[in-house]
Motif scaffolding. Structure first.
Motif, PDB file in Angstrom:
ATOM      1  N   GLY A 194      17.488 -48.848  22.472  1.00  0.00           N
ATOM      2  CA  GLY A 194      18.497 -48.205  23.310  1.00  0.00           C
ATOM      3  C   GLY A 194      17.938 -47.195  24.299  1.00  0.00           C
ATOM      4  O   GLY A 194      18.648 -46.299  24.751  1.00  0.00           O
ATOM      5  N   THR A 197      19.803 -47.356  27.743  1.00  0.00           N
ATOM      6  CA  THR A 197      21.156 -46.829  27.605  1.00  0.00           C
ATOM      7  C   THR A 197      21.097 -45.302  27.513  1.00  0.00           C
ATOM      8  O   THR A 197      21.885 -44.589  28.145  1.00  0.00           O
ATOM      9  CB  THR A 197      21.815 -47.422  26.340  1.00  0.00           C
ATOM     10  OG1 THR A 197      21.542 -48.821  26.295  1.00  0.00           O
ATOM     11  CG2 THR A 197      23.304 -47.187  26.344  1.00  0.00           C
ATOM     12  N   LYS A 302      22.138 -45.200  17.970  1.00  0.00           N
ATOM     13  CA  LYS A 302      23.100 -46.124  17.347  1.00  0.00           C
ATOM     14  C   LYS A 302      23.685 -45.530  16.072  1.00  0.00           C
ATOM     15  O   LYS A 302      24.010 -46.243  15.127  1.00  0.00           O
ATOM     16  CB  LYS A 302      22.445 -47.497  17.078  1.00  0.00           C
ATOM     17  CG  LYS A 302      21.731 -48.058  18.308  1.00  0.00           C
ATOM     18  CD  LYS A 302      21.427 -49.538  18.209  1.00  0.00           C
ATOM     19  CE  LYS A 302      20.564 -49.980  19.405  1.00  0.00           C
ATOM     20  NZ  LYS A 302      20.182 -51.377  19.377  1.00  0.00           N
ATOM     21  N   LEU A 305      26.887 -46.760  14.470  1.00  0.00           N
ATOM     22  CA  LEU A 305      26.965 -47.952  13.618  1.00  0.00           C
ATOM     23  C   LEU A 305      26.729 -47.636  12.134  1.00  0.00           C
ATOM     24  O   LEU A 305      26.827 -48.512  11.285  1.00  0.00           O
ATOM     25  CB  LEU A 305      25.926 -48.990  14.073  1.00  0.00           C
ATOM     26  CG  LEU A 305      26.092 -49.526  15.493  1.00  0.00           C
ATOM     27  CD1 LEU A 305      24.990 -50.514  15.836  1.00  0.00           C
ATOM     28  CD2 LEU A 305      27.455 -50.181  15.665  1.00  0.00           C
ATOM     29  N   SER A 336      24.496 -41.288  19.709  1.00  0.00           N
ATOM     30  CA  SER A 336      24.863 -42.629  20.140  1.00  0.00           C
ATOM     31  C   SER A 336      24.812 -42.660  21.654  1.00  0.00           C
ATOM     32  O   SER A 336      25.611 -42.024  22.338  1.00  0.00           O
ATOM     33  CB  SER A 336      26.279 -42.983  19.660  1.00  0.00           C
ATOM     34  OG  SER A 336      26.694 -44.161  20.334  1.00  0.00           O
ATOM     35  N   ALA A 337      23.837 -43.382  22.150  1.00  0.00           N
ATOM     36  CA  ALA A 337      23.692 -43.473  23.602  1.00  0.00           C
ATOM     37  C   ALA A 337      24.899 -44.195  24.189  1.00  0.00           C
ATOM     38  O   ALA A 337      25.326 -43.926  25.305  1.00  0.00           O
ATOM     39  CB  ALA A 337      22.409 -44.223  23.947  1.00  0.00           C
ATOM     40  N   LYS A 338      25.476 -45.087  23.392  1.00  0.00           N
ATOM     41  CA  LYS A 338      26.579 -45.896  23.871  1.00  0.00           C
ATOM     42  C   LYS A 338      27.845 -45.057  24.053  1.00  0.00           C
ATOM     43  O   LYS A 338      28.489 -45.133  25.102  1.00  0.00           O
ATOM     44  CB  LYS A 338      26.844 -47.022  22.876  1.00  0.00           C
ATOM     45  CG  LYS A 338      27.628 -48.163  23.449  1.00  0.00           C
ATOM     46  CD  LYS A 338      27.537 -49.340  22.490  1.00  0.00           C
ATOM     47  CE  LYS A 338      28.368 -50.503  22.957  1.00  0.00           C
ATOM     48  NZ  LYS A 338      28.216 -51.626  22.024  1.00  0.00           N
TER      49      LYS A 338
END
Ligand code: GDP
Length: 451
Positions: A194, A197, A302, A305, A336-338
């Motif tokens: 990631g 991201t 992440k 998750l 969380s990069a997302k």
């Protein structure tokens, strides 16, 4: 091009004696044109096969330490326009004076390549001064006796890189002022953890591509941006992978590429995938960072998750303890990069790790600490006698490097050195920062070296 070095230091430390020693009879060639007032002497110096030009600063007369510093600075500032580096001379017998300390700080800040010479170091009387000189933070002090022609081979070793660097065809980069200097940051990790991201999230629209940067790798991309006013130059190694993909090479960050990015960086962010933390390749990168002496922060990506976050945290700590004990206490930022969650804690962690990497611990504090550490856990007995570490000082920063002086350094077990490193890291709060300890021995640490 001939390299020019200025000999600087307080009056009476032996600058002129050293000048004469280096220039020898050739000094006679220096023309002192009548009517021309010049407050320094110049000559062609030779030391072994090294040839360079030296300036002997006039030696402003003794005065109030403060105004003396001012005048020395002014004089050196003027000379600095014409020299490639300085030979900073202090007096072993007088020890490090407040003036020396002040002037050393100035030389460091000004970014002047400096070799620290401790003169009058012959015999035992000068020993304390040599040890003390480590605290100036100008690297290993070179004990010499200009008068007795001692220590010249050590001086040669110290000057060699300076002369070579100044003779290199590439001009050195412009010195950047403290606040203008960007923090060099590398974001490294296995493919798909990631990184891209994360970088997009960190930088957003502010991204400013500066193109491939010489000296890193042909594919790595440097991005400059500001974080709360702090300039940051970020090396995006994800760029290397994208290129690799195009060429259908193995989707792996090659060790050579990682190494180049690490060497370029001051702080390395190692991005981990929370679902597969500290795999073999992650560990290999972390060890490289440690070996290269760079500061390290873990970004555990992440995190969204992960269901049992407590168990994951515990597992990460266990993995660090068993596989990376040298990084005990390292900062790990779960994020969380997302979603962007937790990301705001990354840059503060980077900056505080950078601060620790640059930290200078005063010698008295270190020696109080050393005494207490030896009481708490005494060094072992060797042949019925207790080893003792007498003195300690910080010789360098980036990474913090300490010189320890022991009666018989070769007999001090490595486990004891590790004990000291770990305790120092905890007591002075240096997480994620490699710590170097050099053991030095002998009554006079330089007594064994022969010229
Ligand atoms: P890189 O190879 O390290 O640059 O990885 P990328 O940034 O290309 O990301 C690889 C994959 O992981 C992509 O599909 C991303 O959408 C995904 N990803 C990245 N960060 C996160 C995260 O924080 N949470 C989740 N769930 N997925 C992520």
């Amino acid at each position: 091009m001939t390299v020019t070095l200025a000999i600087v230091g307080r009056p009476n430390v032996g600058k002129s004696t050293l000048f004469n020693r280096l220039v020898g009879r050739r000094a006679a060639l220096v023309d002192d044109a009548p009517g021309v007032t010049r407050d320094w002497r110049e000559g062609n110096a030779r030391l072994g096969d090294l040839e360079f030009r030296v300036l002997d600063t006039a030696g402003v007369e003794e005065g109030e330490a403060e105004s003396l510093v001012e005048r020395m600075r002014a004089e050196t500032e003027r000379l600095v326009q014409r020299v490639d580096g300085a030979i900073f001379v202090i007096d072993a017998r007088a020890g490090v004076t407040p003036f020396d300390r002040e002037f050393a700080r100035w030389l460091r800040r000004r970014g002047i390549a400096t070799v620290l010479v401790v003169n009058k170091a012959e015999g035992d009387a000068g020993q304390a001064g040599v040890l003390d000189a480590y605290s100036l933070g100008l690297g290993d002090p070179i004990p010499v006796s200009a008068e007795h022609d001692e220590g010249m081979s050590d001086l040669y070793d110290a000057l060699r890189p300076l002369v070579d660097a100044a003779q290199a065809p590439e001009p050195p980069p412009e010195p950047e002022s403290e606040e203008a200097r960007p923090l060099q940051l590398a974001v490294i990790g296995r493919p798909n953890v990631g990184k891209s991201t994360l970088i997009n999230r960190l930088i957003g629209e502010e991204r400013l591509l500066t193109g491939p940067e010489a000296g890193i790798t042909r594919d790595a991309i440097a991005i400059e941006w500001r974080w709360h006013g702090q300039r940051v130059r970020l090396i995006d190694t994800a760029g290397m992978r994208r290129r690799a993909k195009v060429e259908e090479r193995l989707e792996q960050l090659s060790v050579a590429d990682a190494l180049r990015a690490i060497r370029f960086a001051e702080v390395v962010v190692l991005v981990l995938d929370a679902q597969q933390m500290l795999e073999r390749q992650d560990l290999a990168i972390a060890r490289l960072v440690e070996e290269e002496g760079r500061a390290l922060v873990l970004a555990v990506n992440k995190w969204d998750l992960i269901e049992d976050k407590e168990a994951a945290r515990r597992k990460l700590r266990e993995r660090i303890e068993e596989s990376l004990p040298q990084l005990h206490g390292i900062t790990a930022v779960m994020l969380s990069a997302k979603t962007g969650r937790g990301i705001e804690r990354l840059m503060p962690a980077v900056l505080s790790t950078d601060e620790a990497w640059n930290r200078r611990i005063p010698t008295p504090a270190l020696n109080r600490w050393l005494a207490a550490a030896q009481v708490q856990h005494p060094p072992p007995l060797v042949k019925g006698r207790r080893l003792r570490i007498r003195y300690m000082t910080q010789a360098n920063v980036r990474p913090p490097t300490f010189a320890l002086f022991a009666s018989k350094p070769s007999e001090l077990p490595d486990s004891y050195r590790r004990y000291l490193v770990n305790l120092l890291r905890a007591d002075f709060d240096l997480p994620g920062v490699p710590i170097r300890m050099m053991l030095r021995g002998g009554k006079n640490p330089y007594a064994e070296k022969k010229d």
